[in-house]
Design a protein around this motif. Structure first.
Motif, PDB file in Angstrom:
ATOM      1  N   LEU A  54      12.990 -19.557 -19.237  1.00 48.59           N
ATOM      2  CA  LEU A  54      13.808 -18.681 -20.082  1.00 48.59           C
ATOM      3  C   LEU A  54      15.029 -19.402 -20.661  1.00 48.59           C
ATOM      4  CD1 LEU A  54      14.473 -15.941 -21.286  1.00 48.59           C
ATOM      5  CD2 LEU A  54      15.491 -15.296 -19.101  1.00 48.59           C
ATOM      6  N   ARG A  55      15.752 -20.131 -19.827  1.00 43.85           N
ATOM      7  CA  ARG A  55      16.958 -20.819 -20.316  1.00 43.85           C
ATOM      8  C   ARG A  55      16.600 -21.831 -21.406  1.00 43.85           C
ATOM      9  NH1 ARG A  55      21.601 -24.026 -16.874  1.00 43.85           N
ATOM     10  NH2 ARG A  55      22.846 -24.547 -18.706  1.00 43.85           N
ATOM     11  N   ALA A  56      15.547 -22.610 -21.187  1.00 45.01           N
ATOM     12  CA  ALA A  56      15.136 -23.601 -22.185  1.00 45.01           C
ATOM     13  C   ALA A  56      14.701 -22.920 -23.478  1.00 45.01           C
ATOM     14  CB  ALA A  56      14.007 -24.468 -21.632  1.00 45.01           C
ATOM     15  N   LEU A  57      13.991 -21.797 -23.370  1.00 45.25           N
ATOM     16  CA  LEU A  57      13.577 -21.054 -24.560  1.00 45.25           C
ATOM     17  C   LEU A  57      14.786 -20.541 -25.324  1.00 45.25           C
ATOM     18  CD1 LEU A  57      10.648 -19.034 -22.992  1.00 45.25           C
ATOM     19  CD2 LEU A  57      10.435 -20.766 -24.779  1.00 45.25           C
ATOM     20  N   ARG A  58      15.750 -19.986 -24.580  1.00 46.01           N
ATOM     21  CA  ARG A  58      16.973 -19.461 -25.198  1.00 46.01           C
ATOM     22  C   ARG A  58      17.732 -20.570 -25.910  1.00 46.01           C
ATOM     23  NH1 ARG A  58      21.889 -19.899 -23.424  1.00 46.01           N
ATOM     24  NH2 ARG A  58      21.395 -20.184 -21.231  1.00 46.01           N
ATOM     25  N   GLU A  59      17.911 -21.689 -25.217  1.00 41.88           N
ATOM     26  CA  GLU A  59      18.640 -22.812 -25.813  1.00 41.88           C
ATOM     27  C   GLU A  59      17.881 -23.395 -26.994  1.00 41.88           C
ATOM     28  OE1 GLU A  59      19.245 -25.326 -22.408  1.00 41.88           O
ATOM     29  OE2 GLU A  59      21.053 -24.226 -21.787  1.00 41.88           O
ATOM     30  N   LEU A  63      20.461 -19.838 -29.013  1.00 38.45           N
ATOM     31  CA  LEU A  63      21.159 -18.618 -28.613  1.00 38.45           C
ATOM     32  C   LEU A  63      22.039 -18.876 -27.392  1.00 38.45           C
ATOM     33  CD1 LEU A  63      18.205 -16.073 -28.815  1.00 38.45           C
ATOM     34  CD2 LEU A  63      20.163 -16.195 -30.352  1.00 38.45           C
ATOM     35  N   THR A  64      23.212 -18.290 -27.393  1.00 34.03           N
ATOM     36  CA  THR A  64      24.041 -18.321 -26.193  1.00 34.03           C
ATOM     37  C   THR A  64      23.527 -17.245 -25.244  1.00 34.03           C
ATOM     38  OG1 THR A  64      25.619 -16.687 -27.010  1.00 34.03           O
ATOM     39  CG2 THR A  64      26.066 -19.025 -27.526  1.00 34.03           C
ATOM     40  N   ALA A  65      23.882 -17.374 -23.974  1.00 34.79           N
ATOM     41  CA  ALA A  65      23.484 -16.360 -22.997  1.00 34.79           C
ATOM     42  C   ALA A  65      24.069 -15.007 -23.389  1.00 34.79           C
ATOM     43  CB  ALA A  65      23.933 -16.765 -21.599  1.00 34.79           C
ATOM     44  N   GLU A  66      25.297 -14.997 -23.882  1.00 32.71           N
ATOM     45  CA  GLU A  66      25.950 -13.753 -24.284  1.00 32.71           C
ATOM     46  C   GLU A  66      25.204 -13.089 -25.444  1.00 32.71           C
ATOM     47  OE1 GLU A  66      27.608 -16.690 -23.882  1.00 32.71           O
ATOM     48  OE2 GLU A  66      28.545 -16.179 -21.968  1.00 32.71           O
ATOM     49  N   ALA A  67      24.800 -13.884 -26.426  1.00 25.85           N
ATOM     50  CA  ALA A  67      24.106 -13.328 -27.593  1.00 25.85           C
ATOM     51  C   ALA A  67      22.736 -12.758 -27.201  1.00 25.85           C
ATOM     52  CB  ALA A  67      23.944 -14.388 -28.674  1.00 25.85           C
ATOM     53  N   PRO A  76      25.493 -10.484 -19.554  1.00 22.70           N
ATOM     54  CA  PRO A  76      25.264 -11.925 -19.430  1.00 22.70           C
ATOM     55  C   PRO A  76      25.085 -12.350 -17.974  1.00 22.70           C
ATOM     56  CG  PRO A  76      27.016 -11.512 -20.998  1.00 22.70           C
ATOM     57  CD  PRO A  76      26.684 -10.191 -20.340  1.00 22.70           C
ATOM     58  N   HIS A  77      25.764 -11.676 -17.061  1.00 18.41           N
ATOM     59  CA  HIS A  77      25.631 -11.993 -15.636  1.00 18.41           C
ATOM     60  C   HIS A  77      24.202 -11.715 -15.163  1.00 18.41           C
ATOM     61  CE1 HIS A  77      26.766 -12.541 -11.461  1.00 18.41           C
ATOM     62  NE2 HIS A  77      26.236 -11.366 -11.184  1.00 18.41           N
ATOM     63  N   TYR A  78      23.639 -10.583 -15.564  1.00 16.63           N
ATOM     64  CA  TYR A  78      22.266 -10.250 -15.174  1.00 16.63           C
ATOM     65  C   TYR A  78      21.286 -11.244 -15.791  1.00 16.63           C
ATOM     66  CZ  TYR A  78      18.119  -7.511 -14.070  1.00 16.63           C
ATOM     67  OH  TYR A  78      16.902  -7.111 -13.589  1.00 16.63           O
ATOM     68  N   ILE A  82      18.531 -13.728 -13.943  1.00 18.09           N
ATOM     69  CA  ILE A  82      17.117 -13.833 -14.312  1.00 18.09           C
ATOM     70  C   ILE A  82      16.766 -15.305 -14.555  1.00 18.09           C
ATOM     71  CG2 ILE A  82      15.386 -13.266 -16.057  1.00 18.09           C
ATOM     72  CD1 ILE A  82      16.919 -10.606 -16.491  1.00 18.09           C
ATOM     73  N   GLU A  83      17.627 -16.012 -15.280  1.00 20.44           N
ATOM     74  CA  GLU A  83      17.379 -17.428 -15.579  1.00 20.44           C
ATOM     75  C   GLU A  83      17.324 -18.279 -14.317  1.00 20.44           C
ATOM     76  OE1 GLU A  83      19.145 -17.910 -20.105  1.00 20.44           O
ATOM     77  OE2 GLU A  83      20.331 -18.686 -18.445  1.00 20.44           O
TER      78      GLU A  83
END
Length: 107
Positions: A54-59, A63-67, A76-78, A82-83
């Motif tokens: 998920l983190r690699a896909l987002r990056e 996209l930022t975690a907040e966005a 963003p904490h949740y 998950i990540e």
């Protein structure tokens, strides 16, 4: 035709309609009718990313975690939990994550 509109933040986001109406729309648009749910054969060649990516896909989408969290409707904490694999999101959050990242689904 009976259509249900689902809105997020006051803006229409989804339209839900009966299966027969959906099939008729597909045919009118010149597409093959969709396979009924539960009878669709998965494509063995389709490899879907797991939540561990998920983190690699987002990056990769820039996209930022907040966005991403804001677009999905979670904190963003949740999302960070998950990540890190500390939380397993429910089906609705998975669908929202897949939609926001432009994915067809999760493994």
């Amino acid at each position: 035709m009976s259509v249900q509109i689902i809105a997020r933040d006051g803006e229409p986001e989804y339209a839900v309609l009966p299966w027969a109406d959906y099939q008729a729309l597909l045919q009118a648009a010149g597409h093959q009718p969709a396979v009924e749910s539960g009878r669709e054969q998965p494509d063995p060649e389709a490899v879907r990313p797991g939540l561990d990516q998920l983190r690699a896909l987002r990056e990769g989408k820039g996209l930022t975690a907040e966005a991403l969290a804001r677009s999905v409707g979670i904190s963003p904490h949740y999302l960070a939990m998950i990540e890190r694999g500390e939380r397993q999101p429910d089906a609705a959050i998975l669908r929202s994550l897949a939609w926001s990242l432009g994915l067809e689904g999760w493994s």
